[in-house]
Design a protein around this motif. Structure first.
Motif, short mmCIF file in Angstrom:
data_model
loop_
_atom_site.label_atom_id
_atom_site.label_comp_id
_atom_site.label_asym_id
_atom_site.label_seq_id
_atom_site.Cartn_x
_atom_site.Cartn_y
_atom_site.Cartn_z
N ARG A 126 40.23 42.14 45.22
CA ARG A 126 40.78 42.96 44.13
C ARG A 126 42.23 42.52 43.82
N SER A 127 43.00 42.25 44.85
CA SER A 127 44.39 41.81 44.65
C SER A 127 44.45 40.46 43.95
N ILE A 128 43.63 39.53 44.38
CA ILE A 128 43.61 38.21 43.75
C ILE A 128 43.16 38.31 42.29
N ASP A 129 42.17 39.14 42.02
CA ASP A 129 41.73 39.35 40.64
C ASP A 129 42.87 39.91 39.78
N GLN A 130 43.63 40.83 40.32
CA GLN A 130 44.74 41.41 39.58
C GLN A 130 45.84 40.38 39.33
N ILE A 131 46.08 39.52 40.30
CA ILE A 131 47.08 38.47 40.13
C ILE A 131 46.67 37.54 38.99
N TYR A 132 45.39 37.13 38.99
CA TYR A 132 44.92 36.23 37.92
C TYR A 132 44.96 36.92 36.56
N GLN A 133 44.61 38.18 36.51
CA GLN A 133 44.67 38.91 35.24
C GLN A 133 46.11 39.00 34.73
N THR A 134 47.04 39.22 35.64
CA THR A 134 48.45 39.29 35.26
C THR A 134 48.94 37.94 34.73
N CYS A 135 48.53 36.87 35.41
CA CYS A 135 48.89 35.53 34.94
C CYS A 135 48.36 35.28 33.53
N GLU A 136 47.13 35.65 33.30
CA GLU A 136 46.53 35.45 31.99
C GLU A 136 47.23 36.27 30.91
N SER A 137 47.52 37.50 31.23
CA SER A 137 48.14 38.37 30.22
C SER A 137 49.59 37.98 29.94
N ASP A 138 50.32 37.49 30.95
CA ASP A 138 51.71 37.08 30.74
C ASP A 138 51.80 35.76 29.98
N GLN A 139 50.79 34.94 30.12
CA GLN A 139 50.73 33.64 29.44
C GLN A 139 51.98 32.80 29.69
N ASN A 140 52.43 32.81 30.92
CA ASN A 140 53.59 32.02 31.30
C ASN A 140 53.11 30.92 32.24
N LEU A 141 53.07 29.72 31.76
CA LEU A 141 52.54 28.59 32.52
C LEU A 141 53.29 28.36 33.83
N LEU A 142 54.60 28.44 33.79
CA LEU A 142 55.41 28.21 35.00
C LEU A 142 55.11 29.25 36.06
N GLN A 143 55.04 30.51 35.64
CA GLN A 143 54.72 31.58 36.60
C GLN A 143 53.33 31.37 37.21
N CYS A 144 52.39 31.01 36.38
CA CYS A 144 51.01 30.79 36.88
C CYS A 144 50.98 29.66 37.89
N GLN A 145 51.72 28.59 37.62
CA GLN A 145 51.76 27.48 38.57
C GLN A 145 52.39 27.91 39.89
N GLU A 146 53.42 28.73 39.82
CA GLU A 146 54.06 29.23 41.04
C GLU A 146 53.10 30.12 41.84
N VAL A 147 52.36 30.95 41.13
CA VAL A 147 51.39 31.83 41.79
C VAL A 147 50.31 30.99 42.48
N ILE A 148 49.83 29.97 41.80
CA ILE A 148 48.80 29.10 42.38
C ILE A 148 49.33 28.42 43.63
N GLN A 149 50.56 27.91 43.57
CA GLN A 149 51.15 27.28 44.75
C GLN A 149 51.29 28.27 45.89
N PHE A 150 51.72 29.47 45.56
CA PHE A 150 51.89 30.50 46.57
C PHE A 150 50.55 30.85 47.24
N LEU A 151 49.53 31.02 46.42
CA LEU A 151 48.20 31.35 46.98
C LEU A 151 47.66 30.20 47.82
N CYS A 152 47.91 28.97 47.40
CA CYS A 152 47.43 27.81 48.16
C CYS A 152 48.10 27.72 49.53
N GLN A 153 49.34 28.16 49.62
CA GLN A 153 50.04 28.14 50.90
C GLN A 153 49.42 29.13 51.89
N TYR A 154 48.89 30.21 51.37
CA TYR A 154 48.33 31.23 52.25
C TYR A 154 46.83 31.17 52.27
#
Length: 77
Positions: free
Chosen positions: A49-77
């Motif tokens: 549920r948390s990961i789904d919410q993160i992806y939805q937030t990335c989509e709605s914000d439409q900020n490419l840099l933020q989305c890339q940072e989120v992806i990097q963060f998730l990949c680290q964990y």
């Protein structure tokens, strides 16, 4: 032929307390296993549920840099 008679042996007495303890122990193990299983399910449901919410937030914000940072963060964990 000679017939040999074997004395009949009495069955060994069963200890009723050990039998009930074994059953109780199995029941406790089963309950414990069931609780652990439900807990793991709860944790993974929350994670999903948390990961789904993160992806939805990335989509709605439409900020490419933020989305890339989120992806990097998730990949680290």
């Amino acid at each position: 032929m000679t017939s040999i008679s074997v004395p009949e042996q009495e069955p060994l007495p069963q200890d009723s307390t050990s039998s009930s303890n074994d059953t109780s122990s199995r029941r406790t193990d089963s309950n414990s296993s069931d609780i652990r299983s439900r807990y793991w399910t709860f944790l993974f449901d929350n994670l999903k549920r948390s990961i789904d919410q993160i992806y939805q937030t990335c989509e709605s914000d439409q900020n490419l840099l933020q989305c890339q940072e989120v992806i990097q963060f998730l990949c680290q964990y």
